[in-house]
Scaffold this motif. Structure first.
Motif, PDB file in Angstrom:
ATOM      1  N   UNK A 146       0.825  -1.213   0.000  1.00  0.00           N
ATOM      2  CA  UNK A 146       0.000   0.000   0.000  1.00  0.00           C
ATOM      3  C   UNK A 146       0.861   1.265   0.000  1.00  0.00           C
ATOM      4  N   UNK A 147       2.016   1.186   0.676  1.00  0.00           N
ATOM      5  CA  UNK A 147       2.891   2.348   0.820  1.00  0.00           C
ATOM      6  C   UNK A 147       3.869   2.515  -0.347  1.00  0.00           C
ATOM      7  N   UNK A 148       3.798   1.638  -1.320  1.00  0.00           N
ATOM      8  CA  UNK A 148       4.653   1.770  -2.493  1.00  0.00           C
ATOM      9  C   UNK A 148       6.036   1.164  -2.370  1.00  0.00           C
ATOM     10  N   UNK A 149       6.256   0.338  -1.347  1.00  0.00           N
ATOM     11  CA  UNK A 149       7.524  -0.376  -1.224  1.00  0.00           C
ATOM     12  C   UNK A 149       7.679  -1.318  -2.421  1.00  0.00           C
ATOM     13  N   UNK A 150       8.918  -1.582  -2.781  1.00  0.00           N
ATOM     14  CA  UNK A 150       9.213  -2.531  -3.853  1.00  0.00           C
ATOM     15  C   UNK A 150       9.432  -3.919  -3.250  1.00  0.00           C
ATOM     16  N   UNK A 151       8.819  -4.917  -3.867  1.00  0.00           N
ATOM     17  CA  UNK A 151       9.080  -6.300  -3.454  1.00  0.00           C
ATOM     18  C   UNK A 151      10.447  -6.678  -4.003  1.00  0.00           C
ATOM     19  N   UNK A 152      11.359  -7.037  -3.095  1.00  0.00           N
ATOM     20  CA  UNK A 152      12.741  -7.290  -3.500  1.00  0.00           C
ATOM     21  C   UNK A 152      13.085  -8.764  -3.622  1.00  0.00           C
ATOM     22  N   UNK A 153      12.281  -9.614  -3.034  1.00  0.00           N
ATOM     23  CA  UNK A 153      12.568 -11.038  -3.143  1.00  0.00           C
ATOM     24  C   UNK A 153      12.022 -11.812  -1.965  1.00  0.00           C
ATOM     25  N   UNK A 154      12.294 -13.100  -1.981  1.00  0.00           N
ATOM     26  CA  UNK A 154      11.811 -14.005  -0.941  1.00  0.00           C
ATOM     27  C   UNK A 154      13.003 -14.723  -0.316  1.00  0.00           C
ATOM     28  N   UNK A 155      13.016 -14.748   0.984  1.00  0.00           N
ATOM     29  CA  UNK A 155      14.016 -15.516   1.713  1.00  0.00           C
ATOM     30  C   UNK A 155      13.339 -16.823   2.121  1.00  0.00           C
ATOM     31  N   UNK A 156      13.838 -17.908   1.596  1.00  0.00           N
ATOM     32  CA  UNK A 156      13.227 -19.209   1.864  1.00  0.00           C
ATOM     33  C   UNK A 156      13.518 -19.663   3.287  1.00  0.00           C
ATOM     34  N   UNK A 157      12.503 -20.237   3.921  1.00  0.00           N
ATOM     35  CA  UNK A 157      12.594 -20.767   5.285  1.00  0.00           C
ATOM     36  C   UNK A 157      13.325 -19.785   6.207  1.00  0.00           C
ATOM     37  N   UNK A 158      12.869 -18.555   6.197  1.00  0.00           N
ATOM     38  CA  UNK A 158      13.521 -17.481   6.941  1.00  0.00           C
ATOM     39  C   UNK A 158      13.251 -17.523   8.434  1.00  0.00           C
ATOM     40  N   UNK A 159      12.153 -18.141   8.832  1.00  0.00           N
ATOM     41  CA  UNK A 159      11.780 -18.083  10.249  1.00  0.00           C
ATOM     42  C   UNK A 159      11.093 -19.374  10.669  1.00  0.00           C
ATOM     43  N   UNK A 160      11.435 -19.817  11.864  1.00  0.00           N
ATOM     44  CA  UNK A 160      10.823 -20.990  12.471  1.00  0.00           C
ATOM     45  C   UNK A 160       9.623 -20.530  13.286  1.00  0.00           C
TER      46      UNK A 160
END
Length: 179
Positions: A146-160
């Protein structure tokens, strides 16, 4: 003390130990709801855990390493937002937030995130602000979108999260892009 007025209903104030009872009460009242996406609920089982969190955040705030703020809506603490970390060397801040379940759907977190972004890029003179959210957490992901941030990518399995990993989608806003 840091206090940042966002609008007539909403402001941020640096977390203080005296806020622990209200923050813990809010956590307890929204525990099941928050647990879906936040990994710390099982480690916050008594008000003393919240006090310890606030104390550790206070020293990091003084050192310019983070900012934990109570979100005040119509004078009442309704959640926590701020910079989970500030990397002065890279001029980057990482926004984190949570809101009590009964305060969802009022645009609070979008306004808070906009104010934090503006503060980081204009007042602190940082170059970049990031928001990370679990890939399936569509409510949280909608805020940077909504705020216009750019999607930069995905970090796989970033958090348990208790019994499984979740991927994180990373959103970024650069100072030159912020209007």
């Amino acid at each position: 003390m840091f206090i940042h007025k966002i609008d007539e209903d909403l402001s941020l104030k640096v977390l203080e130990v005296r806020d622990a009872d209200r923050i813990f009460e809010l956590t307890e009242g929204s525990r099941t709801y928050l647990r879906e996406w936040l990994p710390w609920l099982d480690f916050t089982t008594k008000v003393e855990d919240t006090r310890d969190f606030i104390k550790s955040g206070s020293s990091n705030f003084v050192e310019g390493k983070s900012l934990g703020a109570a979100i005040l809506y119509k004078g009442e603490i309704v959640g926590v937002g701020g910079f989970n970390s500030i990397n002065a060397a890279n001029k980057t801040a990482y926004i984190g937030y949570w809101l009590g379940q009964e305060y969802q759907g009022k645009g609070i977190m979008t306004r808070v995130s906009k104010a934090l972004t503006d503060y980081a890029l204009t007042e602190l003179k940082l170059n970049k602000v990031e928001i990370r959210a679990a890939a399936e957490n569509h409510k949280s992901r909608s805020i940077p979108e909504r705020l216009g941030y750019k999607e930069e990518g995905t970090i796989r399995q970033a958090e348990w999260l208790y019994n499984h990993y979740v991927d994180h989608v990373v959103y970024g806003m650069l100072a030159e892009e912020w209007k």
